[in-house]
Design an enzyme around this catalytic site. Sequence first.
Site, mmCIF file in Angstrom:
data_model
loop_
_atom_site.group_PDB
_atom_site.id
_atom_site.type_symbol
_atom_site.label_atom_id
_atom_site.label_comp_id
_atom_site.label_asym_id
_atom_site.label_seq_id
_atom_site.Cartn_x
_atom_site.Cartn_y
_atom_site.Cartn_z
ATOM 1 C CD GLU A 1 35.184 57.277 -14.337
ATOM 2 O OE1 GLU A 1 35.244 57.898 -15.672
ATOM 3 O OE2 GLU A 1 35.737 58.239 -13.682
ATOM 4 C CG ASN B 1 34.867 61.728 -16.065
ATOM 5 O OD1 ASN B 1 34.580 63.020 -15.750
ATOM 6 N ND2 ASN B 1 35.069 60.950 -15.131
ATOM 7 C CD GLU C 1 36.385 63.825 -9.971
ATOM 8 O OE1 GLU C 1 36.020 63.157 -10.897
ATOM 9 O OE2 GLU C 1 36.768 63.518 -8.755
ATOM 10 N NE ARG D 1 27.640 64.704 -12.232
ATOM 11 C CZ ARG D 1 28.673 64.019 -11.659
ATOM 12 N NH1 ARG D 1 29.953 64.290 -12.379
ATOM 13 N NH2 ARG D 1 28.784 63.305 -10.929
ATOM 14 N NE ARG E 1 36.225 66.058 -3.218
ATOM 15 C CZ ARG E 1 36.349 64.900 -3.795
ATOM 16 N NH1 ARG E 1 37.453 64.356 -3.343
ATOM 17 N NH2 ARG E 1 35.412 63.972 -4.238
ATOM 18 C CE LYS F 1 29.242 62.971 -7.402
ATOM 19 N NZ LYS F 1 30.403 62.405 -7.606
ATOM 20 C CG ASP G 1 32.791 60.999 -4.917
ATOM 21 O OD1 ASP G 1 31.724 60.964 -5.554
ATOM 22 O OD2 ASP G 1 33.684 60.442 -5.756
ATOM 23 C CD GLU H 1 33.186 55.969 -7.179
ATOM 24 O OE1 GLU H 1 32.538 56.448 -7.572
ATOM 25 O OE2 GLU H 1 34.658 56.260 -7.211
ATOM 26 C CG HIS I 1 37.955 60.370 0.135
ATOM 27 N ND1 HIS I 1 39.183 59.779 -0.459
ATOM 28 C CD2 HIS I 1 37.355 60.756 -1.066
ATOM 29 C CE1 HIS I 1 39.202 60.072 -1.706
ATOM 30 N NE2 HIS I 1 38.020 60.660 -2.175
HETATM 31 C C1 GCV Z 1 32.613 60.094 -13.189
HETATM 32 C C2 GCV Z 1 34.154 60.249 -8.321
HETATM 33 C C3 GCV Z 1 34.319 59.203 -8.907
HETATM 34 C C4 GCV Z 1 34.590 59.322 -10.476
HETATM 35 C C5 GCV Z 1 33.411 60.227 -10.899
HETATM 36 C C6 GCV Z 1 33.284 61.464 -10.476
HETATM 37 C C7 GCV Z 1 32.026 61.958 -10.668
HETATM 38 O O1 GCV Z 1 35.406 61.121 -8.280
HETATM 39 O O2 GCV Z 1 35.413 58.217 -8.444
HETATM 40 O O3 GCV Z 1 34.857 57.880 -11.297
HETATM 41 O O4 GCV Z 1 33.692 60.359 -12.434
HETATM 42 O O5 GCV Z 1 32.919 61.024 -8.946
HETATM 43 O O6 GCV Z 1 30.849 61.763 -10.005
HETATM 44 O O7 GCV Z 1 32.143 62.799 -11.618
#
Ligand code: GCV
Length: 721
Positions: free
Chosen positions: A186, A229, A310, A343, A355, A379, A384, A412, A540
């Site tokens: 991912e 995930n 999520e 997390r 958010r 983070k 994000d 990303e 974003h």
């Molecule tokens: C692993 C963002 C990314 C997701 C990621 C998420 C996270 O939303 O797009 O791919 O999922 O962060 O950090 O959990």
Amino acid sequence: MWCRCIAAAAALAMLPVALLASPSALAEDGYDVWLRYRPLDQAHSAAAAVPALAAPASTPAQGAARDELLRGLGGLLGTRPALIEKVDRDGALVLGTPASSPLVAGLELDLAGLGEEGYLIRSVRIGGHAATVIAANQDIGVLYGAFHFLRLAQTGQSLSSLDLRESPKVKIRVLNHWDNLDRHVERGYAGESIWDWHRLPDWLDPRYTDYARANASIGINGTVLNNVNTSAQALTPMYLDKTRALAGVFRPYGIKVYLSARFSAPIEIGGLKTADPLDPAVRRWWKAKADEIYALIPDFGGFLVKANSEGQPGPQDYGRSHADGANMLAEAVAPHGGIVMWRAFVYSHEEPDDRAKQAYTEFVPYDGTFADNVLVQVKNGAIDFQPREPFHPLFGAMPKTPLMMEFQITKEYLGFATHLAYLAPMYEEALRADTHARGPGSTVAKVVDGTLEGHALTGMAGVANIGVDRNWSGSHFDQANWYAYGRLAWDPDAGSREIAQDWVRMTFSTDPAFVAPVVDMMMGSREAVVDYMTPLGLHHLMGRGHHYGPGPWVAGGPRADWTSVYYHRADRNGIGFDRSAGGSDAVAQYAAPVARQFGDLATVPEEFLLWFHHVPWDHRMASGRTLWDELVLRYGRGVDYVKSMRRTWDGLAGQVDAERHRQVAVFLAIQEKEAQWWRDASIAYFQTFSKRPLPKGEAPPPHTLEYYESLQFPFAPGDGK
Ligand code: GCV
């Protein structure tokens, strides 16, 4: 075809043997990362000559240090040092701990304060001979010292009169792989996962050892193998045995394995009806699972958990808190010395609030209630991993809880693997930000390294950019982000420019005429991405789902905070998200001086302007231009920077091998094309709101907005699935 093969074989047979055997004659594909150990020039190799090595090798960790020095010095100097047990000549390198090496013990060095992972490197005399000693309390410290010594040699630094003491400022320094068990990564842009689960535990790809070497060389001491995930399958006996095999490869290099744990695993693989963290049967299940794991992997690091985020399951599904969930897992691993990284990347489906505020709202009330072996992983910013975010308001706001930093190494949101963006300045910016939690100077780095609140358990995580591509990271320059992350995890106060200098010298060339322009180019590269994607605090705005390319028009769909319009809020009056007291009041989550600065249009730094304020199009900027004009110019400035990187790189042809030069050149061309696309599409879109002309001399977008909106990329890499 047959004829061509014969002809090629004949031509090959005629090549001089020396050419075939010489590594420098072979094309470079980036596999060796910064551990290339190519021959030094004559002056440097004479200065770095190490004729002999006294190094114990009675444990795998000691063997790793000795082998690395033999390999490294052999490559750099052209001859491997002789292995000796007694120092009988000048120039020997002596390594070990007082327990592993009588020579080190005899030196009676002051190793106090170096801890388990620290080391010293010192020029000494042994039996009347000049020598260099690399000494530590534990084997792993010796290995880190060996890599440091090799770095000094690789980067052409003096190896005489050495007196270095180093120990890491952060305890847990982990990579987070977002790798699925089917090998899809991912947000991965370097091919599929390097974990060949199907062939594990029997086939131990040599790549696993090289992975461990690269990580140990920068001080990384842990790896979370699977995606946050995650499937619960990762915790089944079959996969645990595969994890055991990987742990065995990594152990000599001081790298512990960790696993992401799916909160609902007791239901999915345990046959229970609930995963309620307060249910005794669930607690028993996790304890038994931890016992099972530690029986296989006695030095297992612990769990990483993404919960109630999520769509992932979590304690809130049962009306319990994050602390309830984390503490249940912490209790299971505590008897074995394990930790839980829980997390804070949470934002609720139902929650109507901004958010950016939700993690703080959910976590701050639980400060002081987490078990001692829990780290809350935060983070760098509250949304994000955007090209630029203000520091996350949780830093400084949970004094009784160790907070670990989560950076994203994989790009990303910064152009995947094709865009050249050196991320260390972004990491540095976050670490140096002042939370003011305990007055001025309360930097994020001090929160993370534990010195602000006196926490001993500290950590930093980097979301890996590693895959099966020969160059590991999808591009040569993306290796620099892996490298820099490790160096900053070891020392959050290290400088991104110095790190870049080391990396360039080790990866490409020590020639100052090459190093200086390349380092300069790297240092401005992340700012360029900010400019051509999301200037002045925008965020974003990328394509939906895959996050490839511009998508400021993205609207609708399952949830508002997955759209771009939610974040930029452009209308005929202006643009930006009002997070001031008159808006969502996200600024109130920062300490008062920071809240005041960010909350006031007159004092907010321009790079965060549209993050915190909705600003009229004609607002006067520091430059004297209107906001609209400034925005357009910033987009163009980003594109221009990429053009200048291309010119710089083209001018360096011949100074690095043709193979790597060519790939970087082509990727820069892709970057220029895509930077232009971001600029054009964004301007075409925002102009429909600003209704103002472009500043003089600025070219209009070559296509209509409809054209940009129509572009689809169903197979863009790295999407979640
Ligand atoms: C692993 C963002 C990314 C997701 C990621 C998420 C996270 O939303 O797009 O791919 O999922 O962060 O950090 O959990």
